[in-house]
Enzyme design. Structure first.
Site, PDB file in Angstrom:
ATOM      1  N   ASP A   1      -4.721 -60.787  75.498  1.00 46.95           N
ATOM      2  CA  ASP A   1      -5.625 -60.598  74.364  1.00 46.95           C
ATOM      3  C   ASP A   1      -5.912 -59.122  74.111  1.00 46.95           C
ATOM      4  O   ASP A   1      -5.686 -58.260  74.961  1.00 46.95           O
ATOM      5  CB  ASP A   1      -6.933 -61.358  74.579  1.00 46.95           C
TER       6      ASP A   1
ATOM      7  N   GLU B   1      -9.485 -61.608  78.501  1.00 46.11           N
ATOM      8  CA  GLU B   1      -9.913 -60.539  79.415  1.00 46.11           C
ATOM      9  C   GLU B   1     -10.955 -59.643  78.774  1.00 46.11           C
ATOM     10  O   GLU B   1     -11.881 -59.180  79.452  1.00 46.11           O
ATOM     11  CB  GLU B   1      -8.693 -59.714  79.837  1.00 46.11           C
TER      12      GLU B   1
END
Length: 367
Positions: free
Chosen positions: A71, A132
């Protein structure tokens, strides 16, 4: 490899919307004949996909883990990658996405080379996490007990290659809601209780910034009120405290909460406070096998290893908090999370060489 990097960066994957980039990585790895599976963390991690775990057996026994996250932070427009003078940048006003797709690129290339042969000296366990950027949510859901590796490396620090992060902070987030009473600001201001004034007094009473070499505190958001002629009845502040020493971080967090309580009391407001530990800090021993191997590998690749602490968090925090030694490594990106984000093509190649050297050093280690 570099074409893969551009493709991955231009595939949008802000936290919670990782599906497209996860499918890209899954498709490429499966096309290489690499064993890869997606776990069931998408739901609990509030992500668009689950974590991916790929394995490529090595020539000898043992395994070593490498991790990167899929991400990115949010961006308002499609990412277009520009390349000039050996450096990748965003062509527009968005992020580039090198955080962390430079590392994702390296890990896929590591798998590609090992799958094509000759095999790596040890088995490669490649972990691609989700969510994350908002609390390490994917890494927290990863089943560490299912890993075959006993230690690993996270390629996710925006600093020159050679830095070995051996300590990272505990991070506490504080959200405080001040509840006052609205009143007409011109006719009956004395009937109101100003929530913005309460929050402002609280912030003014806080010690913020770098408090010592290991501790920071910040208020990043203050929002409230409805109009200039209304005494505001609501106000919210978002704050944080970080510290390499968990006890010190807790004390600073409590001081922020106490300041909020004092400010609310001074202005006749009620207060609701939510404190959440976003991630736990850690310190790795200089003699830890993962640290020693990183040191050796960096030297063999011509880099001078520098062991240091960081004020940021990474998936290494989530892994270390559960007893799995994970060394955070600098991967040569710069200005992450901003439109000035960049990475040199040479740095991507250098990190690939470092990972290969880590695998070789791990194979040479007794036991």
């Amino acid at each position: 490899m570099l074409e893969r990097f551009v493709r991955l960066c231009e595939t949008a994957s802000p936290t919670g919307s990782e599906r497209a980039v996860a499918d890209d990585v899954l498709g490429e790895l499966r096309g290489l004949g690499v064993e890869v599976a997606e776990d069931d963390s998408a739901g609990p991690a509030r992500a668009g996909a689950g974590n991916l775990v790929a394995r490529v057996p090595g020539a000898g026994g043992g395994w070593v883990m490498f991790a990167a996250h899929l991400d990115t932070v949010p961006h308002d427009a499609p990412i277009e990658v520009a390349f000039a003078d050996g450096v990748y940048r965003s062509a527009g006003e968005t992020i580039l996405g090198a955080d962390n797709k430079a590392a994702v690129t390296v890990l896929v290339e590591l798998a590609a080379r090992a799958a094509a042969g000759p095999p790596a000296p040890v088995g490669l366990e490649l972990v691609f996490t989700v969510a994350e950027e908002d609390g390490l949510r994917g890494a927290k859901e990863l089943d560490l007990g299912a890993l075959r590796s006993s230690f690993g490396y996270v390629l996710d620090h925006a600093s020159p290659i050679g830095e070995v992060i051996v300590a990272a902070p505990t991070y506490n987030r504080i959200e405080a809601e001040f509840h006052g009473a609205e009143a007409h600001a011109g006719i009956r201001p004395e009937a109101g209780h100003n929530a913005i004034a309460a929050a402002s007094a609280a912030v003014a009473a806080m010690e913020l910034g770098r408090l010592d070499t290991e501790t920071t505190a910040n208020v990043g958001v203050i929002a409230g009120g409805t109009a200039s002629n209304v005494v505001p009845g609501q106000c919210r502040i978002d704050a944080e405290a970080r510290g390499l020493d968990e006890t010190r971080a807790a004390a600073v967090t409590q001081a922020i909460v106490d300041a909020c309580a004092w400010g609310a009391g001074e202005h006749g407001c009620d207060l609701e406070v939510d404190v959440r530990e976003m991630f736990r800090g850690y310190r790795l021993r200089p003699s830890a096998p993962a640290v020693e191997i990183a040191r050796e590998a960096l030297r063999r690749c011509g880099h001078s290893p520098v062991e240091t602490a960081t004020g940021g968090g990474s998936d290494a925090n989530a892994f270390c908090a559960r007893g799995f030694d994970a060394v955070l490594l600098a991967n040569g990106t710069d200005a992450n999370h901003t439109p000035d984000e960049s990475v040199a093509a040479a740095r991507i190649g250098e990190m690939l060489a470092v990972c290969e050297a880590i695998a070789a050093a791990a194979a040479r280690r007794p036991g």
